[in-house]
Design a protein around this motif. Structure first.
Motif, short mmCIF file in Angstrom:
data_model
loop_
_atom_site.label_atom_id
_atom_site.label_comp_id
_atom_site.label_asym_id
_atom_site.label_seq_id
_atom_site.Cartn_x
_atom_site.Cartn_y
_atom_site.Cartn_z
N ASN C 283 2.03 -3.43 -10.34
CA ASN C 283 2.27 -4.14 -9.09
C ASN C 283 1.89 -3.35 -7.86
O ASN C 283 2.28 -3.69 -6.74
CB ASN C 283 3.74 -4.60 -9.02
CG ASN C 283 3.98 -5.75 -9.98
OD1 ASN C 283 3.11 -6.60 -10.17
ND2 ASN C 283 5.13 -5.76 -10.61
N GLU C 284 1.12 -2.27 -8.06
CA GLU C 284 0.64 -1.47 -6.93
C GLU C 284 -0.88 -1.43 -6.94
O GLU C 284 -1.49 -0.94 -7.89
CB GLU C 284 1.14 -0.03 -7.02
CG GLU C 284 2.65 0.10 -6.91
CD GLU C 284 3.10 1.55 -6.87
OE1 GLU C 284 2.23 2.46 -6.89
OE2 GLU C 284 4.31 1.77 -6.81
N THR C 298 1.23 -4.92 -2.83
CA THR C 298 2.11 -5.36 -3.92
C THR C 298 2.08 -6.88 -3.97
O THR C 298 1.47 -7.52 -3.11
CB THR C 298 3.55 -4.90 -3.66
OG1 THR C 298 4.05 -5.62 -2.52
CG2 THR C 298 3.61 -3.40 -3.39
#
Lengths: 382, 382, 382, 382
Positions: C283-284, C298
């Motif tokens: 998620n980065e 994100t």
């Protein structure tokens, strides 16, 4: 860099002291100081051996700080500043002895063994107009100064909470290896002062909270513990903080936290943004602003700030801890030169932690220790 | 997997509820449940629409939980278990209504809106011999169960301190976007209960500390804050913890911590080792043992533990959060089957959080709220 | 969500197959599909047992894909789409059998065992107007689609280099445990196809480079290795890439990389910025733009992009891998519905990887294998 | 520490050179050297200013290295060792000039501008019995030396693949800011030598692969690129490596990789284990052994190895990059002292990179440049 090199002495920091080397090399980093005298160890023989290795002239190696203060004061080329690296209980007597002669002070943290000593030193420093820098070294890390700039700019909105933690594990190793009570001065109240881990690393944690935000402590509720039987002082603790602005905080410190070499971190949360940093990745400052992607600020970002001077002055490249000490010595040199010239120091040196910081930290430690003794009651620093 | 599928109902979890989907899919994961009835939303129209999308037979979509409890009890093929996903204030009434009919309960956390409700449910569950599982879902992450196994094995020595934190930032975004008071049930005491962020995420933080270590809380000193004016409940707080064993702890929770999506972490420090985990890297459990290099335990490590079953049962591959819910439903199925058969559940299901856990959490929340109102005085849970 | 549920069949994915469960649950996630038929295992007995556990009607469990294709084609309510989860060598025959009857295809990667099969399928799909989705599942991770959007927007300037790596260590464990030649179909050319690790995970690595950037491969120089004696296929390799635009690249893949569970990462460097991502923190997405601090994008950032739909459609909350499969099935449903209605699919579904992607990957694998046999000579895909 | 301080000179490293300060402070770290002479800048005026600031006696500041070599040779107290920090094209002439007089050499990397120069220096060093240390400084990081110890102990089994990468982004910033061709000596073949980024950072990447594993290069296939028009040399590249043992490797280097400050990493994969390290977290060495949980080795782990001396010698505390240079100077002092005394150096100094390493690196660079010109054909170093 000034043409004139400030004559620097040192008390403590003899053979076997990593911090002694750190201070000597950092003071040499920018050419502002020359190291000329010392009372480096607690016996004359060891002091002389340390002095020889550090390149001091034999006649300027002293058996005691009292002797050194007197002898150096009598020399035309006596020390102008002294770095104090002794166990905590000697910080105040050593500083006192040199301040009497107008010598500027660069003192390791915590500034003193207790609050009363700190207050006395502060009074004396004011009276003597002494430069008195306390080496809360993390304040000289580039991303920490950048954090201060951002937090104080209003970019985070109103600051609501500050969370600081400093965790080390080396005492767990020592305990496991059979450390005996008082085998280390840090375990001994007579030498360490009123607190153990709280004074050693908790002091950094509290200081950085105040340094970055400018918030003043209203009260602390602390629960300090002494686990195991090798130390007579706290080696683990947590505290709740309340600041005068209404902001809240929490502080955690431990030297029994196996698995942590040196985990120092802070987080500042405001109404519209936050800052987070850990010394484990010291060149990354995480800035989150509501409504935007989080950013990672690095020393390169300094170019985009009022702190652009940082790079220009050549403090990058070397890594953070050494660079920070070098920065503090450069700050000290500027503060001393400005004082001498009767002018204001430059804006960078004005960011260095001084006796005001050291005193605030000792007041915090004093209040936290009293709180812990009072079952974690809220105590307002005196 | 049992041949017989347990007939599952749901209250709450209708359209737009991510958690509703999570529960339904997790219950389907291992073939133990069939989803047959629901009162999924607060209006009949929305409930029916949700039911249609979830594949329920129209006659088994109900306008209210009361109606559902009565109607299902009257059917030969009525629900055997019900999942409760409503706002907190309804957990107890819904559970009560179904427990009266011998229906087993799978309840979202926090278990109830206040301590009194939790105690009443516990009494009723004992009287009715009901299986009552509380979805403290992090307890079903593989590395969390492994942490429990290690901490309780004595491999860390005596546990001295436990540090837990749960930080989210979404309320800062909502506030910035202009959230108004009570726009969300989580901001409303009438629906959320006696606590806000402490109940929503602090409950996980407290629970995991107890779940892993088995320590019982002696007292809590909490300082809870309500920042901004969009919520009538706490949205940021810190607490000091004391356990009966003499261990200490600290707990931090916030939903105003911009920059944190879902930062839940724990650290357990013992006399000879430590465990650290964060949900941000859920498959890494850091184990440090004094005198050895730190290790990173992963699900692969489960093969080397008593928890090897984990992989055998097929819970890897799917990621942690969904897998955890699936694990809890598998646990629930086993607990229900064992209760029915009059035998002990298997060792895995025995690790699921039940009403005992939910009650301990509510007692903690109750004590912490009272402590905060009493200026962070130490309060022993009742 | 469409009212009509698409009737889904599956070949492969029987008992013991984690991917079978993944596909079934993902297809159920959004209510677009109903799972109605399967040839789930290679023996009738095991297929029936798998079918029973998966909830299929007994008469729709088939002993072979040939039988299933024929029988389902004869039913009014026969399957409209089939998911193919067999070993690679069966992908093409299975797809062929069902495409003959106008059934849409959702096929695991690599699409086929070799390039010729892929080309034949592509021809057939074009002729039959079949929807053919290849589950290069990483393309459905939110931050991967966001990366594609950014890279193709020009925000990175001219793309200069692309670096992709996919490292797993499980074969090292198997080898250590005494894996024997061909004990696993992935070690067997007859079932795996012309490549081993390159086809299994290198295919993802190559595909993501093209998916994000839109660059077309000019030539590849690959050096593939087979270490140990348990596999007849490559299990470790590196390749140099040249794209038609003049951009360069490198690709690394291994399944002997002990210490890596599933380390898949990409980096795209352009003249004014870069993107970096790793599935280990899915998620980065790290975006660095020259002259600005690096940003961490994100899923929350999706709200600020053209991909805001992502969150609206409820794909957050569930974690990345399962959510990605659910996303692919939602895409497949939309593509099938649009084809049926004679309209263009929505913009989201248009991002799904199709037979065009699958064919490009097989051409890459074919070229890389030929390059490696030719001592890493540059080979242009045919 | 030896009683006698070795008289050290320096060529290059004048005002504005971060590396000049690094070398001077590192040489002072352990008291083995005294810095006495220099030709620090390319003009007499700047050289004198640099010398003054560095504390040299005016008469020992020279306008050119030729003058310095001659004058120092004529002094009884002339330099015994010289550090070379010039642009690459001067390394060989400077080294040659001083070696003629028996002066030992501490030379920055890459050792020379091309392979022929390196071979000539190696011949001369052998003939003159000169100590010749090349500052491939990463080899003096504690976890890198520990990695070497582990890899060579057999603990990884047979080494199969080595992956090294060195990525920086500063050229992207310079380009964006309008760097013009040859504005920096690193962009200029006349001063940088036959390679740009490959020589500047790729040299470290190749060297560390060989340093840790002991593997000898069989052949390299390199694809180097020059993007933008500000440099005449490669600024991005990838290479495939084959070692004589049958092991494979890949190497990536770039200075256009925006978002990377200084991302240098290696991974070594063997048949039963792996090692991974990145300078971004320099005190963590990840060791994965088949069948065991991965371990994180830190400097504390050195106590458990044959390298325990590291800590005893006081090289911890200071951070890695400065400590590494200090370590190299300590190694140089020991090598020089041992040569003088006709004895073998201690085991630690024997790990320092010498002219043998420097030559191997130049042979690699030469082969890689030729490979790239030959369309990435395999080239065996000559």
């Amino acid at each position: 860099m000034t043409e004139h090199k400030i004559r620097l002495g040192m008390v403590g920091g003899g053979n076997g002291s990593m911090m002694g080397d750190m201070h000597r090399l950092a003071s040499a980093r920018n050419g502002n100081f020359e190291f000329v005298a010392g009372a480096l160890s607690s016996t004359k023989e060891r002091a002389d051996e340390s002095a020889r290795r550090a390149g001091l002239a034999p006649e300027r190696s002293y058996a005691s700080f009292e002797e050194m203060a007197a002898a150096e004061a009598a020399r035309a080329d006596g020390v102008e500043a002294v770095a104090i690296l002794t166990p905590n209980h000697l910080h105040a007597p050593v500083a006192h002895a040199f301040m009497q002669h107008g010598v500027h002070i660069i003192c390791e943290k915590p500034m003193t063994a207790n609050r009363a000593e700190a207050e006395e030193l502060a009074t004396l420093a004011a009276a003597r107009d002494t430069i008195f820098l306390v080496t809360h070294s993390y304040t000289a890390f580039p991303m920490v100064r950048r954090a201060r700039e951002i937090a104080r700019s209003g970019a985070l909105g109103d600051i609501r909470s500050v969370r600081v933690a400093y965790l080390q594990g080396w005492m767990a190793d020592l305990e496991h290896a059979g450390a005996t009570p008082q085998s280390n001065w840090r375990f001994d109240p007579a030498r360490s002062g009123i607190a153990g881990t709280l004074a050693d690393v908790g002091s950094h944690a509290f200081h950085i909270a105040a340094y970055i935000t400018g918030l003043e402590l209203e009260a602390v509720a602390a629960d300090l513990s002494t686990f195991g039987n090798f130390s007579a002082l706290d080696n683990d603790g947590s505290a709740l903080l309340r600041f005068k602005s209404g902001a809240k905080g929490s502080l955690t410190c431990s030297q029994l936290a196996a698995g942590n070499a040196n985990a120092f971190s802070f987080a500042v949360y405001g109404s519209i943004g936050s800052l987070r940093w850990s010394v484990e990745t010291p060149n990354e400052l995480h800035l989150a602003t509501v409504g935007k992607p989080p950013e990672i600020l690095t020393p390169a970002d300094m170019e985009r700030s009022e702190l652009a001077w940082w790079n220009e002055k050549g403090f990058t490249g070397f890594e953070s801890y050494f660079a920070a000490f070098a920065r503090l010595y450069a700050d000290a040199a500027e503060l001393i030169a400005a004082r001498k010239a009767g002018r204001a120091p430059d804006a960078y040196a004005a960011l260095a932690p001084t006796i005001t910081d050291g005193l605030a930290v000792m007041r915090f430690i004093d209040a936290a220790v009293r709180s812990s003794k009072a079952n974690a009651a809220w105590i307002t620093p005196e």
